[in-house]
Design a protein around this motif. Structure first.
Motif, PDB file in Angstrom:
ATOM      1  N   GLN A  84      26.946 -44.265  72.630  1.00  0.00           N
ATOM      2  CA  GLN A  84      25.635 -44.775  73.020  1.00  0.00           C
ATOM      3  C   GLN A  84      25.625 -46.295  72.853  1.00  0.00           C
ATOM      4  OE1 GLN A  84      23.426 -42.696  74.427  1.00  0.00           O
ATOM      5  NE2 GLN A  84      25.009 -41.160  74.086  1.00  0.00           N
ATOM      6  N   PRO A  85      24.733 -47.019  73.525  1.00  0.00           N
ATOM      7  CA  PRO A  85      24.668 -48.477  73.334  1.00  0.00           C
ATOM      8  C   PRO A  85      24.572 -48.814  71.848  1.00  0.00           C
ATOM      9  CG  PRO A  85      23.272 -47.822  75.151  1.00  0.00           C
ATOM     10  CD  PRO A  85      23.758 -46.546  74.503  1.00  0.00           C
ATOM     11  N   GLY A  86      25.446 -49.717  71.420  1.00  0.00           N
ATOM     12  CA  GLY A  86      25.502 -50.101  70.017  1.00  0.00           C
ATOM     13  C   GLY A  86      26.436 -49.236  69.193  1.00  0.00           C
ATOM     14  N   GLY A  87      26.932 -48.137  69.776  1.00  0.00           N
ATOM     15  CA  GLY A  87      27.837 -47.243  69.056  1.00  0.00           C
ATOM     16  C   GLY A  87      29.245 -47.820  68.965  1.00  0.00           C
ATOM     17  N   LEU A  88      30.016 -47.300  68.030  1.00  0.00           N
ATOM     18  CA  LEU A  88      31.363 -47.779  67.769  1.00  0.00           C
ATOM     19  C   LEU A  88      32.255 -47.773  69.010  1.00  0.00           C
ATOM     20  CD1 LEU A  88      33.383 -48.701  65.590  1.00  0.00           C
ATOM     21  CD2 LEU A  88      33.877 -46.284  65.171  1.00  0.00           C
ATOM     22  N   PHE A  89      32.124 -46.748  69.851  1.00  0.00           N
ATOM     23  CA  PHE A  89      32.975 -46.624  71.043  1.00  0.00           C
ATOM     24  C   PHE A  89      32.169 -46.756  72.334  1.00  0.00           C
ATOM     25  CE2 PHE A  89      35.565 -43.786  68.112  1.00  0.00           C
ATOM     26  CZ  PHE A  89      36.493 -44.775  67.824  1.00  0.00           C
ATOM     27  N   HIS A  90      31.159 -47.588  72.326  1.00  0.00           N
ATOM     28  CA  HIS A  90      30.272 -47.724  73.481  1.00  0.00           C
ATOM     29  C   HIS A  90      31.031 -47.962  74.790  1.00  0.00           C
ATOM     30  CE1 HIS A  90      26.948 -48.768  76.027  1.00  0.00           C
ATOM     31  NE2 HIS A  90      27.354 -50.004  76.157  1.00  0.00           N
ATOM     32  N   THR A  91      32.077 -48.766  74.788  1.00  0.00           N
ATOM     33  CA  THR A  91      32.794 -49.089  76.027  1.00  0.00           C
ATOM     34  C   THR A  91      33.965 -48.148  76.310  1.00  0.00           C
ATOM     35  OG1 THR A  91      34.233 -50.660  74.878  1.00  0.00           O
ATOM     36  CG2 THR A  91      32.182 -51.532  75.869  1.00  0.00           C
ATOM     37  N   LEU A  92      34.268 -47.245  75.408  1.00  0.00           N
ATOM     38  CA  LEU A  92      35.425 -46.371  75.583  1.00  0.00           C
ATOM     39  C   LEU A  92      35.399 -45.533  76.864  1.00  0.00           C
ATOM     40  CD1 LEU A  92      38.108 -45.554  74.338  1.00  0.00           C
ATOM     41  CD2 LEU A  92      36.894 -43.780  73.069  1.00  0.00           C
ATOM     42  N   PRO A  93      34.260 -44.957  77.256  1.00  0.00           N
ATOM     43  CA  PRO A  93      34.283 -44.129  78.479  1.00  0.00           C
ATOM     44  C   PRO A  93      34.730 -44.867  79.730  1.00  0.00           C
ATOM     45  CG  PRO A  93      32.297 -43.690  77.224  1.00  0.00           C
ATOM     46  CD  PRO A  93      32.969 -44.874  76.581  1.00  0.00           C
ATOM     47  N   THR A  94      34.574 -46.175  79.778  1.00  0.00           N
ATOM     48  CA  THR A  94      34.972 -46.931  80.966  1.00  0.00           C
ATOM     49  C   THR A  94      36.254 -47.730  80.752  1.00  0.00           C
ATOM     50  OG1 THR A  94      33.561 -48.776  80.291  1.00  0.00           O
ATOM     51  CG2 THR A  94      32.599 -47.136  81.793  1.00  0.00           C
ATOM     52  N   ALA A  95      36.850 -47.657  79.566  1.00  0.00           N
ATOM     53  CA  ALA A  95      38.024 -48.474  79.246  1.00  0.00           C
ATOM     54  C   ALA A  95      39.346 -47.818  79.618  1.00  0.00           C
ATOM     55  CB  ALA A  95      38.019 -48.810  77.755  1.00  0.00           C
ATOM     56  N   LEU A  96      39.341 -46.545  79.910  1.00  0.00           N
ATOM     57  CA  LEU A  96      40.581 -45.820  80.156  1.00  0.00           C
ATOM     58  C   LEU A  96      40.692 -45.371  81.602  1.00  0.00           C
ATOM     59  CD1 LEU A  96      40.423 -43.591  76.962  1.00  0.00           C
ATOM     60  CD2 LEU A  96      41.688 -45.710  77.270  1.00  0.00           C
ATOM     61  N   ASP A  97      41.928 -45.159  82.045  1.00  0.00           N
ATOM     62  CA  ASP A  97      42.145 -44.667  83.408  1.00  0.00           C
ATOM     63  C   ASP A  97      41.695 -43.221  83.555  1.00  0.00           C
ATOM     64  OD1 ASP A  97      43.227 -47.048  84.282  1.00  0.00           O
ATOM     65  OD2 ASP A  97      45.278 -46.453  83.843  1.00  0.00           O
ATOM     66  N   ARG A  98      42.004 -42.396  82.560  1.00  0.00           N
ATOM     67  CA  ARG A  98      41.644 -40.974  82.630  1.00  0.00           C
ATOM     68  C   ARG A  98      40.258 -40.801  82.027  1.00  0.00           C
ATOM     69  NH1 ARG A  98      45.510 -35.923  81.308  1.00  0.00           N
ATOM     70  NH2 ARG A  98      44.064 -34.334  82.039  1.00  0.00           N
ATOM     71  N   PRO A  99      39.355 -40.188  82.757  1.00  0.00           N
ATOM     72  CA  PRO A  99      37.965 -40.123  82.286  1.00  0.00           C
ATOM     73  C   PRO A  99      37.760 -39.180  81.100  1.00  0.00           C
ATOM     74  CG  PRO A  99      38.214 -38.930  84.342  1.00  0.00           C
ATOM     75  CD  PRO A  99      39.538 -39.578  84.054  1.00  0.00           C
ATOM     76  N   LEU A 100      37.037 -39.696  80.124  1.00  0.00           N
ATOM     77  CA  LEU A 100      36.620 -38.913  78.977  1.00  0.00           C
ATOM     78  C   LEU A 100      35.200 -38.433  79.222  1.00  0.00           C
ATOM     79  CD1 LEU A 100      37.892 -41.309  76.166  1.00  0.00           C
ATOM     80  CD2 LEU A 100      39.065 -39.320  77.107  1.00  0.00           C
ATOM     81  N   LEU A 101      34.792 -37.397  78.514  1.00  0.00           N
ATOM     82  CA  LEU A 101      33.435 -36.889  78.674  1.00  0.00           C
ATOM     83  C   LEU A 101      32.857 -36.593  77.301  1.00  0.00           C
ATOM     84  CD1 LEU A 101      31.232 -36.140  80.691  1.00  0.00           C
ATOM     85  CD2 LEU A 101      32.178 -33.829  80.754  1.00  0.00           C
ATOM     86  N   PHE A 102      31.814 -37.295  76.966  1.00  0.00           N
ATOM     87  CA  PHE A 102      31.194 -37.197  75.651  1.00  0.00           C
ATOM     88  C   PHE A 102      29.958 -36.315  75.700  1.00  0.00           C
ATOM     89  CE2 PHE A 102      33.825 -40.916  75.636  1.00  0.00           C
ATOM     90  CZ  PHE A 102      34.444 -40.845  74.410  1.00  0.00           C
ATOM     91  N   ILE A 103      30.194 -35.051  76.029  1.00  0.00           N
ATOM     92  CA  ILE A 103      29.158 -34.026  76.034  1.00  0.00           C
ATOM     93  C   ILE A 103      29.719 -32.859  75.230  1.00  0.00           C
ATOM     94  CG2 ILE A 103      27.830 -32.413  77.460  1.00  0.00           C
ATOM     95  CD1 ILE A 103      28.057 -34.409  79.768  1.00  0.00           C
ATOM     96  N   ALA A 104      28.910 -32.248  74.396  1.00  0.00           N
ATOM     97  CA  ALA A 104      29.372 -31.154  73.543  1.00  0.00           C
ATOM     98  C   ALA A 104      30.014 -30.050  74.377  1.00  0.00           C
ATOM     99  CB  ALA A 104      28.210 -30.591  72.734  1.00  0.00           C
ATOM    100  N   GLY A 105      31.099 -29.475  73.825  1.00  0.00           N
ATOM    101  CA  GLY A 105      31.809 -28.387  74.495  1.00  0.00           C
ATOM    102  C   GLY A 105      33.315 -28.501  74.401  1.00  0.00           C
ATOM    103  N   GLY A 106      33.827 -29.607  73.872  1.00  0.00           N
ATOM    104  CA  GLY A 106      35.258 -29.783  73.672  1.00  0.00           C
ATOM    105  C   GLY A 106      35.579 -29.713  72.191  1.00  0.00           C
ATOM    106  N   VAL A 107      36.638 -28.977  71.837  1.00  0.00           N
ATOM    107  CA  VAL A 107      37.016 -28.814  70.428  1.00  0.00           C
ATOM    108  C   VAL A 107      38.543 -28.847  70.320  1.00  0.00           C
ATOM    109  CG1 VAL A 107      36.935 -27.253  68.428  1.00  0.00           C
ATOM    110  CG2 VAL A 107      34.962 -27.414  69.961  1.00  0.00           C
ATOM    111  N   PRO A 108      39.075 -29.679  69.400  1.00  0.00           N
ATOM    112  CA  PRO A 108      40.519 -29.657  69.197  1.00  0.00           C
ATOM    113  C   PRO A 108      40.945 -28.354  68.519  1.00  0.00           C
ATOM    114  CG  PRO A 108      39.489 -31.166  67.641  1.00  0.00           C
ATOM    115  CD  PRO A 108      38.406 -30.655  68.544  1.00  0.00           C
ATOM    116  N   VAL A 109      42.192 -27.965  68.741  1.00  0.00           N
ATOM    117  CA  VAL A 109      42.753 -26.767  68.125  1.00  0.00           C
ATOM    118  C   VAL A 109      43.842 -27.221  67.156  1.00  0.00           C
ATOM    119  CG1 VAL A 109      43.957 -24.588  68.529  1.00  0.00           C
ATOM    120  CG2 VAL A 109      42.291 -25.420  70.209  1.00  0.00           C
ATOM    121  N   HIS A 110      43.742 -26.753  65.911  1.00  0.00           N
ATOM    122  CA  HIS A 110      44.715 -27.116  64.877  1.00  0.00           C
ATOM    123  C   HIS A 110      45.422 -25.871  64.359  1.00  0.00           C
ATOM    124  CE1 HIS A 110      41.841 -30.505  64.726  1.00  0.00           C
ATOM    125  NE2 HIS A 110      42.940 -31.210  64.529  1.00  0.00           N
TER     126      HIS A 110
END
Length: 141
Positions: A84-110
């Motif tokens: 979100q504006p002011g957040g630690l990774f505010h520019t991250l969604p537009t900084a990479l070639d491969r698109p990230l999506l910051f909406i709940a529903g993704g979980v890492p598997v360990h």
């Protein structure tokens, strides 16, 4: 001091199918049509399934959620505020070639404390998708 490395079994296609089945079972119980994506530790597609009734975009969102959770090693539900504006990774969604999506529903598997892949669920409300993905990961443990 020992520097022994313990090998951890990678996420298999059998694991991936079990994750998909568990996520879909949770979604079916809630009468929600979803798409589910499972990626291995390298970000490669291991399994994908979209319910016939799921909205078409659910396939894309499930894949991006899984990729985001994998790359940042965190559930996407925990990352919503940091972009979100002011957040630690505010520019991250537009900084990479491969698109990230910051909406709940993704979980890492360990496994044994090491990241071996990720699951993404799309098609329901974000909290529902997160719940379905989390239930799937719990079922694998």
């Amino acid at each position: 001091m020992s520097t022994t490395t313990v090998a951890v079994a990678p996420l298999t296609t059998q694991d991936a199918e079990a994750l998909i089945d568990a996520a879909r079972a949770a979604a079916d119980a809630a009468d929600v049509a979803v798409a589910v994506t499972v990626l291995d530790a390298g970000g490669h597609l291991l399994a994908f399934r979209r319910d016939d009734r799921a909205v078409l975009i659910a396939g894309e969102t499930s894949t991006r959620k899984a990729y985001t959770a994998l790359q940042l090693n965190a559930p996407t539900a925990d990352l919503v505020d940091v972009v979100q504006p002011g957040g630690l990774f505010h520019t991250l969604p537009t900084a990479l070639d491969r698109p990230l999506l910051f909406i709940a529903g993704g979980v890492p598997v360990h496994r044994c404390g090491r990241r071996i892949g990720a699951i993404g669920v799309g098609g329901g409300a974000p909290d529902q998708d997160h719940g379905f993905a989390t239930a799937a990961v719990r079922s694998l443990a």
